[in-house]
Design a protein around this motif. Structure first.
Motif, PDB file in Angstrom:
ATOM      1  N   GLU A 422      23.405  21.421 -14.328  1.00 44.52           N
ATOM      2  CA  GLU A 422      23.594  20.667 -15.567  1.00 44.52           C
ATOM      3  C   GLU A 422      23.550  19.173 -15.260  1.00 44.52           C
ATOM      4  N   GLY A 423      22.927  18.438 -16.157  1.00 45.85           N
ATOM      5  CA  GLY A 423      22.866  16.991 -15.979  1.00 45.85           C
ATOM      6  C   GLY A 423      21.651  16.517 -15.203  1.00 45.85           C
ATOM      7  N   GLU A 424      20.897  17.452 -14.580  1.00 47.63           N
ATOM      8  CA  GLU A 424      19.682  17.068 -13.886  1.00 47.63           C
ATOM      9  C   GLU A 424      18.634  16.604 -14.909  1.00 47.63           C
ATOM     10  N   PRO A 425      17.857  15.570 -14.594  1.00 44.85           N
ATOM     11  CA  PRO A 425      16.841  15.099 -15.540  1.00 44.85           C
ATOM     12  C   PRO A 425      15.787  16.166 -15.793  1.00 44.85           C
ATOM     13  N   PRO A 426      15.110  16.117 -16.929  1.00 39.54           N
ATOM     14  CA  PRO A 426      14.160  17.181 -17.282  1.00 39.54           C
ATOM     15  C   PRO A 426      12.919  17.219 -16.402  1.00 39.54           C
ATOM     16  N   LEU A 427      12.507  16.072 -15.847  1.00 38.78           N
ATOM     17  CA  LEU A 427      11.320  16.013 -14.981  1.00 38.78           C
ATOM     18  C   LEU A 427      10.094  16.620 -15.675  1.00 38.78           C
ATOM     19  N   ASP A 428       9.758  16.053 -16.815  1.00 36.87           N
ATOM     20  CA  ASP A 428       8.656  16.584 -17.613  1.00 36.87           C
ATOM     21  C   ASP A 428       7.286  16.103 -17.144  1.00 36.87           C
ATOM     22  N   LYS A 429       7.240  14.952 -16.451  1.00 38.91           N
ATOM     23  CA  LYS A 429       5.962  14.357 -16.080  1.00 38.91           C
ATOM     24  C   LYS A 429       5.737  14.438 -14.571  1.00 38.91           C
ATOM     25  N   ASP A 430       4.471  14.472 -14.185  1.00 38.31           N
ATOM     26  CA  ASP A 430       4.133  14.470 -12.761  1.00 38.31           C
ATOM     27  C   ASP A 430       4.735  13.273 -12.046  1.00 38.31           C
ATOM     28  N   THR A 431       4.715  12.120 -12.690  1.00 34.89           N
ATOM     29  CA  THR A 431       5.224  10.907 -12.052  1.00 34.89           C
ATOM     30  C   THR A 431       6.735  10.952 -11.861  1.00 34.89           C
ATOM     31  N   ASP A 432       7.425  11.814 -12.617  1.00 31.36           N
ATOM     32  CA  ASP A 432       8.858  11.996 -12.429  1.00 31.36           C
ATOM     33  C   ASP A 432       9.141  13.003 -11.308  1.00 31.36           C
ATOM     34  N   ARG A 433       8.194  13.875 -11.044  1.00 30.09           N
ATOM     35  CA  ARG A 433       8.426  14.985 -10.122  1.00 30.09           C
ATOM     36  C   ARG A 433       8.066  14.661  -8.678  1.00 30.09           C
ATOM     37  N   PHE A 434       6.999  13.858  -8.476  1.00 28.22           N
ATOM     38  CA  PHE A 434       6.429  13.690  -7.142  1.00 28.22           C
ATOM     39  C   PHE A 434       6.347  12.214  -6.773  1.00 28.22           C
ATOM     40  N   ASP A 435       6.350  11.929  -5.448  1.00 28.13           N
ATOM     41  CA  ASP A 435       6.406  10.526  -5.028  1.00 28.13           C
ATOM     42  C   ASP A 435       5.035   9.904  -4.747  1.00 28.13           C
ATOM     43  N   PHE A 436       3.979  10.714  -4.597  1.00 30.26           N
ATOM     44  CA  PHE A 436       2.609  10.227  -4.446  1.00 30.26           C
ATOM     45  C   PHE A 436       2.429   9.303  -3.245  1.00 30.26           C
ATOM     46  N   GLY A 437       3.041   9.683  -2.122  1.00 28.50           N
ATOM     47  CA  GLY A 437       2.789   8.974  -0.878  1.00 28.50           C
ATOM     48  C   GLY A 437       1.606   9.590  -0.147  1.00 28.50           C
ATOM     49  N   PHE A 438       1.510   9.295   1.159  1.00 26.25           N
ATOM     50  CA  PHE A 438       0.447   9.917   1.957  1.00 26.25           C
ATOM     51  C   PHE A 438       0.588  11.431   1.925  1.00 26.25           C
ATOM     52  N   LEU A 439       1.821  11.904   1.985  1.00 24.38           N
ATOM     53  CA  LEU A 439       2.141  13.293   1.690  1.00 24.38           C
ATOM     54  C   LEU A 439       2.923  13.276   0.383  1.00 24.38           C
ATOM     55  N   ASN A 440       2.512  14.107  -0.565  1.00 25.34           N
ATOM     56  CA  ASN A 440       3.065  14.010  -1.916  1.00 25.34           C
ATOM     57  C   ASN A 440       4.253  14.960  -2.073  1.00 25.34           C
ATOM     58  N   SER A 441       5.402  14.485  -1.671  1.00 27.32           N
ATOM     59  CA  SER A 441       6.602  15.319  -1.716  1.00 27.32           C
ATOM     60  C   SER A 441       7.275  15.248  -3.078  1.00 27.32           C
ATOM     61  N   PRO A 442       7.901  16.352  -3.520  1.00 29.81           N
ATOM     62  CA  PRO A 442       8.736  16.243  -4.719  1.00 29.81           C
ATOM     63  C   PRO A 442       9.844  15.216  -4.521  1.00 29.81           C
ATOM     64  N   ARG A 443      10.131  14.475  -5.554  1.00 27.25           N
ATOM     65  CA  ARG A 443      11.268  13.556  -5.483  1.00 27.25           C
ATOM     66  C   ARG A 443      12.551  14.363  -5.288  1.00 27.25           C
ATOM     67  N   PRO A 444      13.592  13.766  -4.718  1.00 24.86           N
ATOM     68  CA  PRO A 444      14.840  14.512  -4.490  1.00 24.86           C
ATOM     69  C   PRO A 444      15.340  15.181  -5.768  1.00 24.86           C
ATOM     70  N   PHE A 445      15.689  16.439  -5.659  1.00 23.19           N
ATOM     71  CA  PHE A 445      16.196  17.199  -6.803  1.00 23.19           C
ATOM     72  C   PHE A 445      17.296  18.128  -6.316  1.00 23.19           C
ATOM     73  N   GLU A 446      18.117  18.587  -7.236  1.00 26.95           N
ATOM     74  CA  GLU A 446      19.197  19.508  -6.905  1.00 26.95           C
ATOM     75  C   GLU A 446      18.841  20.912  -7.383  1.00 26.95           C
ATOM     76  N   CYS A 447      19.427  21.891  -6.733  1.00 23.64           N
ATOM     77  CA  CYS A 447      19.152  23.285  -7.072  1.00 23.64           C
ATOM     78  C   CYS A 447      20.379  24.123  -6.761  1.00 23.64           C
ATOM     79  N   ASN A 448      20.829  24.896  -7.722  1.00 21.85           N
ATOM     80  CA  ASN A 448      21.927  25.840  -7.490  1.00 21.85           C
ATOM     81  C   ASN A 448      21.358  27.173  -7.003  1.00 21.85           C
ATOM     82  N   PHE A 449      21.886  27.650  -5.893  1.00 18.72           N
ATOM     83  CA  PHE A 449      21.491  28.948  -5.347  1.00 18.72           C
ATOM     84  C   PHE A 449      22.604  29.948  -5.670  1.00 18.72           C
ATOM     85  N   ILE A 450      22.309  30.884  -6.556  1.00 23.29           N
ATOM     86  CA  ILE A 450      23.299  31.887  -6.968  1.00 23.29           C
ATOM     87  C   ILE A 450      23.042  33.165  -6.177  1.00 23.29           C
ATOM     88  N   PRO A 451      23.952  33.521  -5.260  1.00 25.83           N
ATOM     89  CA  PRO A 451      23.698  34.673  -4.389  1.00 25.83           C
ATOM     90  C   PRO A 451      23.613  35.980  -5.176  1.00 25.83           C
TER      91      PRO A 451
END
Length: 463
Positions: A422-451
């Motif tokens: 909850e509270g994580e941004p929606p990340l609707d656009k490519d420019t919000d999701r990825f950093d577009f460097g030499f290697l295009n990594s996803p920008r830092p994001f959080e993820c809940n792992f429910i066992p």
């Protein structure tokens, strides 16, 4: 001045929109073309691959740092051909499943166990688990008997390599490499010396570790050990001189981590991010896993044929955000023409594969993560046909990368439900999701792992 200095793939795409499939750029000391369509990449780099099998000269990383022995960075010379000759059968789909299945499964299980214990550090756990897996697969170990951690040292070298390839003035004016390190402004010489020493020490450590383990009959099945044993058999049977081949095994093996670690990690981070943003796709993949595997056993490679949707999830994770958005550039060996355009010898060729991933004539609604596109349209362009390069320079580890991703994907969904906090941004656009460097990594994001209790209990009991 149109040459981008940031967000490279996006800027290259803008050039394509303005000038068409092929854009000509001139910077001091270098001519460059940027390709923005699959057709142009396939025609130039695949069908005419023998003319575009070289790499542009990069004085900093190739000559001063000394990475010119590395398979992806080598020119298309006889030694590079020897590397490919060794790598091709060793990394074929059959060889991977036969020799490395257990290593890939063990690596995926390590990731799951680490996330069970410390879910908040999932990014570090993924990097570490992949690093250990690649190092074990290449050298049969991820540390030596002196406590040297290969993974930590390789990650440090990856940082140096990224800095070295990012662009130094000496790359445009190679004569600057003659400037002594003490000269004002020659910090690149001091950087190169430090990085070269680190790389040389690491290479020697890993080679000596393999040699010690083989001498003690403790050499585990891995690329370097398997290849050295095969070469020794050839020498015993024919008396052939295998000195050059042995060096090629060590050099090509050293390329594994540099070529695979960050790119595979990005592919899996794409997957994790997508599962939090597209829960319907996640639920469908898990339903397929539950139907085929259940909770009483671990997923196995033999399950692949019964999981078409999981296969589609892996393909879409590669397509949605190609980890190397414009791969390693090629260079032309001789003058050439393409659709009336003259391409001089020595031209740097940059294939902007990011743009293929966003080509709406190939992929409908391309910014959406949609594995169904590979289910409903079996003739759609497979991302493995462009994400791993083209022609003679296509990545020989493309099958290994896919199999590694598949096992990590299926093991993760077997063990957890993934949820966006909850509270994580929606990340609707490519420019919000990825950093577009030499290697295009996803920008830092959080993820809940429910066992998932049954799966977690089973993997913990197996420790």
């Amino acid at each position: 001045m149109d040459m981008p200095t940031e967000r490279f793939a996006l800027r290259y795409s803008e050039l394509g929109e303005k000038y068409g499939p092929i854009t000509w750029l001139v910077v001091p000391g270098r001519t460059i073309i940027v390709l923005n369509t699959y057709d142009s990449m396939y025609e130039i780099l695949e069908r005419r691959g023998s003319n575009y099998m070289d790499r542009p000269r990069a004085a900093m990383i190739q000559e001063l740092v000394g990475m010119n022995f590395n398979t992806p960075m080598r020119q298309g010379d006889p030694t590079w051909r020897l590397h490919r000759k060794l790598l091709r059968p060793a990394l074929s789909p059959d060889a991977i499943k036969r020799n490395y299945s257990e290593l890939l499964i063990a690596g995926a299980h390590r990731f799951v166990k680490r996330v069970i214990r410390e879910p908040e550090t999932f990014r570090a756990s993924l990097k570490r688990s992949l690093g250990e897996t690649i190092s074990d697969l290449t050298y049969g170990a991820h540390e030596d008997d002196q406590g040297n951690d290969y993974v930590v040292k390789q990650e440090e070298l990856l940082v140096y390599s990224t800095l070295a390839i990012a662009g130094y003035l000496v790359d445009l004016f190679p004569l600057l490499k003659m400037v002594p390190g003490w000269f004002p402004g020659a910090h690149f010489q001091r950087d190169a010396k430090k990085w070269r020493e680190h790389m040389t020490e690491l290479r020697n450590l890993m080679i000596e570790g393999v040699q010690k383990r083989m001498a003690a009959n403790e050499g585990r099945s891995c690329y370097v050990v398997n290849m050295l044993e095969d070469l020794q058999k050839v020498k015993d049977e024919t008396g052939a001189d295998i000195t050059e081949d042995i060096q090629a095994v060590y050099d090509s093996g050293f390329s594994f981590y540099q070529a695979a670690a960050d790119t595979t990690e990005i592919g899996l981070k794409n997957f994790l991010l997508a599962m939090t943003l597209y829960p319907v796709a996640q639920a469908r993949a898990r339903q397929e896993i539950d139907h085929v595997v259940g909770a009483r056993r671990f997923p196995e490679f033999s399950d692949q044929g019964d999981m078409p949707y999981v296969h589609a999830v892996v393909l879409e994770s590669l397509r949605w955000n190609p980890p190397a958005p414009f791969i390693i550039p090629h260079a032309s060996r001789e003058d050439n023409t393409y659709k009336g355009y003259f391409i001089p010898k020595g031209t740097t060729v940059i294939p902007n594969v990011w743009q293929i991933s966003r080509d709406s004539t190939i992929y409908e609604d391309p910014s959406t993560f949609n594995p169904d596109r590979f289910i409903s349209n079996p003739n759609i362009l497979d991302p493995r046909d462009f994400v791993f390069g083209f022609g003679r320079r296509v990545c020989p580890g493309k099958y290994l990368a896919y199999q590694t991703m598949w096992m990590f994907v299926v093991s993760t969904l077997w063990a957890f439900e993934l949820e966006k906090p909850e509270g994580e941004p929606p990340l609707d656009k490519d420019t919000d999701r990825f950093d577009f460097g030499f290697l295009n990594s996803p920008r830092p994001f959080e993820c809940n792992f429910i066992p998932r209790k049954e799966a977690i209990d089973k993997i913990l009991v197996a420790e």
